[in-house]
Motif scaffolding. Structure first.
Motif, mmCIF file in Angstrom:
data_model
loop_
_atom_site.group_PDB
_atom_site.id
_atom_site.type_symbol
_atom_site.label_atom_id
_atom_site.label_comp_id
_atom_site.label_asym_id
_atom_site.label_seq_id
_atom_site.Cartn_x
_atom_site.Cartn_y
_atom_site.Cartn_z
ATOM 1 N N ASP A 50 0.835 -1.209 0.000
ATOM 2 C CA ASP A 50 0.000 0.000 0.000
ATOM 3 C C ASP A 50 0.868 1.256 0.000
ATOM 4 O OD1 ASP A 50 -2.180 -1.655 0.109
ATOM 5 O OD2 ASP A 50 -2.546 -1.366 2.268
ATOM 6 N N ASP A 51 1.936 1.217 0.749
ATOM 7 C CA ASP A 51 2.816 2.375 0.845
ATOM 8 C C ASP A 51 3.516 2.649 -0.476
ATOM 9 O OD1 ASP A 51 4.113 4.412 2.551
ATOM 10 O OD2 ASP A 51 5.927 3.293 2.084
ATOM 11 N N VAL A 52 3.910 1.583 -1.174
ATOM 12 C CA VAL A 52 4.598 1.732 -2.457
ATOM 13 C C VAL A 52 3.640 2.222 -3.535
ATOM 14 C CG1 VAL A 52 5.793 0.481 -4.309
ATOM 15 C CG2 VAL A 52 6.348 0.001 -1.909
ATOM 16 N N ALA A 53 2.379 1.776 -3.455
ATOM 17 C CA ALA A 53 1.402 2.085 -4.496
ATOM 18 C C ALA A 53 0.952 3.535 -4.490
ATOM 19 C CB ALA A 53 0.188 1.173 -4.348
ATOM 20 N N SER A 54 1.102 4.231 -3.374
ATOM 21 C CA SER A 54 0.593 5.599 -3.288
ATOM 22 C C SER A 54 1.445 6.456 -2.368
ATOM 23 C CB SER A 54 -0.853 5.577 -2.770
ATOM 24 O OG SER A 54 -1.341 6.875 -2.557
ATOM 25 N N TYR A 55 1.522 7.754 -2.738
ATOM 26 C CA TYR A 55 2.208 8.722 -1.883
ATOM 27 C C TYR A 55 1.222 9.459 -0.979
ATOM 28 C CZ TYR A 55 6.465 8.336 -4.767
ATOM 29 O OH TYR A 55 7.577 7.887 -5.415
ATOM 30 N N CYS A 56 -0.048 9.096 -1.069
ATOM 31 C CA CYS A 56 -1.063 9.858 -0.329
ATOM 32 C C CYS A 56 -0.936 9.717 1.177
ATOM 33 C CB CYS A 56 -2.468 9.430 -0.783
ATOM 34 S SG CYS A 56 -2.882 10.012 -2.437
ATOM 35 N N ASP A 57 -0.478 8.544 1.636
ATOM 36 C CA ASP A 57 -0.321 8.393 3.086
ATOM 37 C C ASP A 57 0.770 9.320 3.614
ATOM 38 O OD1 ASP A 57 1.518 6.902 1.654
ATOM 39 O OD2 ASP A 57 1.743 5.368 3.207
ATOM 40 N N GLU A 58 1.890 9.417 2.854
ATOM 41 C CA GLU A 58 2.952 10.331 3.274
ATOM 42 C C GLU A 58 2.487 11.783 3.216
ATOM 43 O OE1 GLU A 58 3.472 7.855 1.165
ATOM 44 O OE2 GLU A 58 5.202 6.685 1.874
ATOM 45 N N MET A 59 1.784 12.135 2.109
ATOM 46 C CA MET A 59 1.352 13.519 1.973
ATOM 47 C C MET A 59 0.323 13.888 3.037
ATOM 48 S SD MET A 59 -0.032 15.609 -1.352
ATOM 49 C CE MET A 59 -1.776 15.172 -1.161
ATOM 50 N N CYS A 60 -0.616 12.979 3.316
ATOM 51 C CA CYS A 60 -1.613 13.259 4.347
ATOM 52 C C CYS A 60 -0.970 13.387 5.723
ATOM 53 C CB CYS A 60 -2.682 12.162 4.351
ATOM 54 S SG CYS A 60 -3.841 12.281 2.969
ATOM 55 N N SER A 61 0.076 12.611 5.957
ATOM 56 C CA SER A 61 0.795 12.712 7.231
ATOM 57 C C SER A 61 1.447 14.082 7.363
ATOM 58 C CB SER A 61 1.855 11.610 7.318
ATOM 59 O OG SER A 61 2.621 11.737 8.489
ATOM 60 N N GLU A 62 2.048 14.576 6.254
ATOM 61 C CA GLU A 62 2.667 15.893 6.270
ATOM 62 C C GLU A 62 1.622 16.998 6.418
ATOM 63 O OE1 GLU A 62 5.994 16.987 6.144
ATOM 64 O OE2 GLU A 62 6.212 14.907 6.768
ATOM 65 N N LEU A 63 0.491 16.853 5.721
ATOM 66 C CA LEU A 63 -0.579 17.846 5.830
ATOM 67 C C LEU A 63 -1.116 17.900 7.257
ATOM 68 C CD1 LEU A 63 -2.651 17.251 2.548
ATOM 69 C CD2 LEU A 63 -0.981 19.057 3.010
ATOM 70 N N ALA A 64 -1.304 16.724 7.855
ATOM 71 C CA ALA A 64 -1.820 16.655 9.230
ATOM 72 C C ALA A 64 -0.876 17.344 10.202
ATOM 73 C CB ALA A 64 -2.029 15.209 9.646
ATOM 74 N N ARG A 65 0.424 17.161 9.985
ATOM 75 C CA ARG A 65 1.425 17.787 10.864
ATOM 76 C C ARG A 65 1.399 19.305 10.726
ATOM 77 N NH1 ARG A 65 6.489 19.605 10.396
ATOM 78 N NH2 ARG A 65 6.601 19.050 8.200
ATOM 79 N N LYS A 66 1.329 19.784 9.481
ATOM 80 C CA LYS A 66 1.295 21.232 9.240
ATOM 81 C C LYS A 66 0.038 21.862 9.832
ATOM 82 C CE LYS A 66 4.811 22.802 6.751
ATOM 83 N NZ LYS A 66 5.590 24.016 7.133
ATOM 84 N N VAL A 67 -1.102 21.227 9.576
ATOM 85 C CA VAL A 67 -2.370 21.761 10.073
ATOM 86 C C VAL A 67 -2.391 21.750 11.601
ATOM 87 C CG1 VAL A 67 -4.864 21.390 10.160
ATOM 88 C CG2 VAL A 67 -3.641 21.145 7.997
ATOM 89 N N GLN A 68 -1.807 20.737 12.204
ATOM 90 C CA GLN A 68 -1.763 20.666 13.665
ATOM 91 C C GLN A 68 -0.941 21.808 14.249
ATOM 92 O OE1 GLN A 68 -3.467 18.148 15.492
ATOM 93 N NE2 GLN A 68 -3.096 19.688 17.081
ATOM 94 N N MET A 69 0.148 22.156 13.589
ATOM 95 C CA MET A 69 0.979 23.274 14.044
ATOM 96 C C MET A 69 0.176 24.573 14.036
ATOM 97 S SD MET A 69 4.606 22.418 12.144
ATOM 98 C CE MET A 69 5.230 24.064 12.479
#
Length: 301
Positions: free
Chosen positions: A180-199
């Motif tokens: 799943d991780d190899v098939a899509s970058y969305c999990d990484e991008m959503c993790s980064e978005l979540a971190r930014k929004v939380q800040m």
């Protein structure tokens, strides 16, 4: 013995915040030195210290009551809530559709957030992934500012934001996390978005909540400080009780020594008087003996 003077000794030999008291009561080595202990000075030092601690405790009580009142008021003014699923989707949509990002939600979904390099036959913006993360900060800031202006104290949650974001962008969870991780970058991008929004959320949306936490920390420090002052006051009161008991013992011993000294002097004078009387009696006897001897000689002649 709870009144033992040994209980006053500590490593610093400080009694009621003062280093001199122990020297005053422990250094005298003679009867006259013991009589010269400045008990009034010692009392004044201890009473002043106890009075100071009582004042500080009273001040702390006033501050604690005020802080509790302010905390209760702050908590009653508003309560924060977590971003809804629709709000998260809306924020993610604005982010990926930014001109510096993917330009559309469809492009983000179809390319697996940059995992595939072409969209509808066109080469994907190389900075779409990074552009989405960068754009999210300003978009999130505007979102939280709008909510705050309406007294809607909303805050983000990393876990829920990440999951909703992944679902919205079509991230597939097959059970094989590696695939799943190899098939899509969305999990990484959503993790980064979540971190930014939380800040941004931490900086903006929970303003009043942070105020409450700050007041609660101040309350905790004040209560801890109050307990420390109370402990010092009780410690000094205990020291005062021991020292007063010790003083009573010394005064009792001094009184006994003075009384015995008076008796000893009386005995010395009585002995001297007896010796003088004995000497006088001896002299009288000798005189009488001489007279008798002389009388006897007259009779013989």
């Amino acid at each position: 013995d709870p009144l033992s003077v040994k209980g006053l000794v500590s490593e610093s030999v400080t009694i009621c915040g003062n280093d001199d008291i122990w020297d005053y009561i422990s250094s005298p080595s003679s009867h006259n030195q013991i009589k010269g202990i400045p008990w009034q000075d010692i009392d004044d030092i201890m009473d002043d210290f106890i009075g100071d601690q009582e004042t500080l405790v009273s001040q702390a009580d006033v501050k604690i009551a005020e802080l509790k009142k302010r905390i209760a008021k702050k908590k009653g003014e508003a309560t924060s809530r977590t971003m809804s699923e629709e709000e998260i989707k809306g924020l993610v949509k604005q982010t990926v559709e930014d001109a510096a990002a993917f330009g559309s939600t469809e492009a983000a979904v179809e390319t697996a957030c940059g995992g595939r390099l072409r969209f509808k036959g066109q080469r994907l913006n190389q900075t779409a992934f990074a552009g989405s993360v960068t754009a999210s900060e300003a978009i999130a800031g505007k979102f939280f500012d709008e909510r705050l202006s309406e007294d809607d104290f909303v805050e983000s949650d990393v876990v829920s934001f990440t999951k909703v974001c992944e679902d919205y962008l079509g991230f597939q969870r097959t059970g094989n996390t590696v695939a799943d991780d190899v098939a899509s970058y969305c999990d990484e991008m959503c993790s980064e978005l979540a971190r930014k929004v939380q800040m941004v959320s931490n900086e903006k949306s929970p303003t009043r909540k942070v105020d409450v936490k700050k007041l609660e920390r101040e309350l905790q420090r004040t209560e801890s400080n109050r307990l420390e002052k109370v402990a010092k006051q009780k410690e000094c009161e205990g020291a005062k009780e021991r020292i007063n008991h010790f003083r009573d013992i010394l005064k009792g011993l001094s009184g006994e020594m003075s009384a015995k000294h008076v008796l000893f002097q009386k005995a010395e004078w009585a002995l001297a008087d007896a010796q003088r009387a004995l000497l006088s009696l001896t002299q009288d006897l000798e005189t009488q003996a001489a007279l008798v001897e002389k009388a006897n000689q007259g009779l013989t002649d």
